[in-house]
Design a protein around this motif. Structure first.
Motif, PDB file in Angstrom:
ATOM      1  N   PHE A 275       0.847  -1.187   0.000  1.00 41.41           N
ATOM      2  CA  PHE A 275       0.000   0.000   0.000  1.00 41.41           C
ATOM      3  C   PHE A 275       0.885   1.240   0.000  1.00 41.41           C
ATOM      4  N   VAL A 276       0.606   2.157  -0.930  1.00 42.09           N
ATOM      5  CA  VAL A 276       1.352   3.405  -1.061  1.00 42.09           C
ATOM      6  C   VAL A 276       0.394   4.562  -0.790  1.00 42.09           C
ATOM      7  N   PRO A 277       0.500   5.226   0.365  1.00 40.84           N
ATOM      8  CA  PRO A 277      -0.361   6.391   0.614  1.00 40.84           C
ATOM      9  C   PRO A 277      -0.061   7.511  -0.375  1.00 40.84           C
ATOM     10  N   ASN A 278      -1.100   8.223  -0.799  1.00 42.47           N
ATOM     11  CA  ASN A 278      -0.896   9.420  -1.608  1.00 42.47           C
ATOM     12  C   ASN A 278      -1.847  10.510  -1.145  1.00 42.47           C
ATOM     13  N   HIS A 279      -1.752  11.690  -1.804  1.00 42.41           N
ATOM     14  CA  HIS A 279      -2.565  12.853  -1.396  1.00 42.41           C
ATOM     15  C   HIS A 279      -2.348  13.119   0.092  1.00 42.41           C
ATOM     16  N   HIS A 280      -1.077  13.215   0.474  1.00 38.03           N
ATOM     17  CA  HIS A 280      -0.747  13.336   1.889  1.00 38.03           C
ATOM     18  C   HIS A 280       0.430  14.268   2.125  1.00 38.03           C
ATOM     19  N   ASP A 281       0.827  15.018   1.073  1.00 41.95           N
ATOM     20  CA  ASP A 281       1.995  15.874   1.189  1.00 41.95           C
ATOM     21  C   ASP A 281       1.560  17.331   1.347  1.00 41.95           C
ATOM     22  N   ASN A 282       2.537  18.234   1.387  1.00 39.39           N
ATOM     23  CA  ASN A 282       2.234  19.641   1.668  1.00 39.39           C
ATOM     24  C   ASN A 282       1.954  20.399   0.375  1.00 39.39           C
ATOM     25  N   TRP A 283       0.900  19.984  -0.341  1.00 33.75           N
ATOM     26  CA  TRP A 283       0.561  20.559  -1.643  1.00 33.75           C
ATOM     27  C   TRP A 283      -0.144  21.904  -1.526  1.00 33.75           C
ATOM     28  N   LEU A 284      -0.715  22.213  -0.370  1.00 29.12           N
ATOM     29  CA  LEU A 284      -1.355  23.511  -0.138  1.00 29.12           C
ATOM     30  C   LEU A 284      -1.064  23.911   1.304  1.00 29.12           C
ATOM     31  N   PRO A 285       0.104  24.510   1.545  1.00 25.47           N
ATOM     32  CA  PRO A 285       0.605  24.682   2.903  1.00 25.47           C
ATOM     33  C   PRO A 285      -0.315  25.399   3.890  1.00 25.47           C
ATOM     34  N   VAL A 286      -1.289  26.163   3.418  1.00 24.80           N
ATOM     35  CA  VAL A 286      -2.205  26.800   4.373  1.00 24.80           C
ATOM     36  C   VAL A 286      -3.165  25.788   4.975  1.00 24.80           C
ATOM     37  N   MET A 287      -3.275  24.595   4.361  1.00 24.83           N
ATOM     38  CA  MET A 287      -4.210  23.580   4.836  1.00 24.83           C
ATOM     39  C   MET A 287      -3.544  22.252   5.158  1.00 24.83           C
ATOM     40  N   THR A 288      -2.420  21.979   4.555  1.00 25.69           N
ATOM     41  CA  THR A 288      -1.856  20.634   4.593  1.00 25.69           C
ATOM     42  C   THR A 288      -0.557  20.570   5.386  1.00 25.69           C
TER      43      THR A 288
END
Length: 335
Positions: A275-288
């Motif tokens: 299993f490879v988690p995704n959509h979990h990085d700092n792509w929108l720093p005000v929220m993530t």
């Protein structure tokens, strides 16, 4: 003749040893996956190059992900698979498809969104249902000889009331990571691109499974509350071949109430080896937050799966694993 830009891009994403320096052909005995932010991946499966989502994260930052839509297009993918139409998944699909000739795959609404990004361009788009399709609707087709694709309609992540009982999960509330805005400040071009695409519609949500021989790769860019809102989709997913590799979204709206219960339900249904988690990085720093904030919650949540059924977890960490050639490499002969 293959372009030098194509050869260079493929060598950067997939590794020099995996790409013929004269023809640009990618080795066909492996599945190679290269992450370029959020839920976007370049894949070479049996030598066939395609994209999963199409957005190089930028706008709140610039240069955080070390590539550009132009370099992604230079890979010359044959197809772009859109999970859903929000900006953080499809905002570069039109430009990449126009430059590369890739066929976009998504719902009818995804096709409309992508074509609006490049007015006047002739883009090929394969429609897989629409936003009104029922969860669980299935589409099967061939991307290339022996490379089969199944698309399943599912639902977007959404907050649901706190679930209590033995199946309850601990909320995940990482602090937003604003530090990256200071280190990688946005330029006007990137900020403008984000602003133009910020309110792109979802247009329906699709999960894709790719099969080549006995190897099975499954990917989805959102994990919806299927247990609460669409349990029939889980039955459809259980009916698919078990996944060798499952790349699934873990960051979502329900994490604040029900933790990673929703992503776990997909893992349980798809039965992956890895299993490879995704959509979990700092792509929108005000929220993530950075992916490191999800390492412990992911491991703790999947530890609830019986050990015999539990997949190995391959965490991708921003920025270390962007375009990390060889990071996700799987031998077809050993699948």
């Amino acid at each position: 003749m293959p372009s030098s830009q194509m050869i260079a891009a493929r060598q950067r994403f997939f590794g020099e040893a995996a790409v013929d320096p004269v023809t640009g052909a990618v080795r066909d005995d492996q599945v190679l996956v290269s992450w370029f932010g959020c839920a976007s991946f370049a894949v070479a499966m049996g030598g066939v190059v395609f994209l999963l989502d199409a957005w190089v994260p930028r706008g709140a930052t610039s240069g955080y992900v070390p590539t550009t839509p132009e370099e992604v297009a230079a890979l010359e993918p044959v197809a772009i698979f859109i999970g859903h139409g929000h900006f953080d998944h499809a905002a570069d699909a039109g430009a990449i498809a126009r430059a590369s000739g890739a066929v976009v795959h998504g719902t009818a609404e995804h096709c409309v969104t992508v074509r609006k990004q490049v007015p006047g361009a002739e883009l090929a788009c394969k429609e897989l249902g629409s936003s009104t399709s029922a969860p669980g609707e299935r589409h099967d087709f061939e991307l290339a000889p022996a490379l089969s694709v199944t698309a399943i309609r599912h639902i977007h992540s959404a907050r649901t009331p706190r679930h209590e009982g033995h199946d309850a999960s601990t909320p995940v509330r990482p602090r937003p990571c604003l530090c990256d805005i200071r280190t990688y400040p946005p330029n006007l071009t990137d900020a403008g691109h984000l602003a133009r695409n910020l309110f792109a519609p979802e247009g329906g949500v699709l999960l894709y499974q790719f099969r080549l021989g006995e190897f099975v790769l499954t990917w989805h860019d959102s994990s919806g509350p299927l247990l609460d809102k669409a349990p029939g989709v889980l039955d459809v997913l259980r009916g698919l071949p078990a996944s060798d590799v499952h790349i699934g979204a873990v960051q979502g709206f329900n994490q604040f109430t029900n933790g990673l219960r929703d992503p776990r339900s997909y893992v349980e249904a798809l039965r992956p080896k890895v299993f490879v988690p995704n959509h979990h990085d700092n792509w929108l720093p005000v929220m993530t937050a950075r992916a490191e904030a999800f390492r412990t919650p992911v491991h703790e949540e999947l530890a609830r799966i019986p050990e015999a059924d539990r997949p190995d977890i391959k965490m991708l960490i921003d920025r270390d694993d962007y375009l990390a050639a060889g990071c996700l490499a799987f031998d077809l002969a050993k699948s």
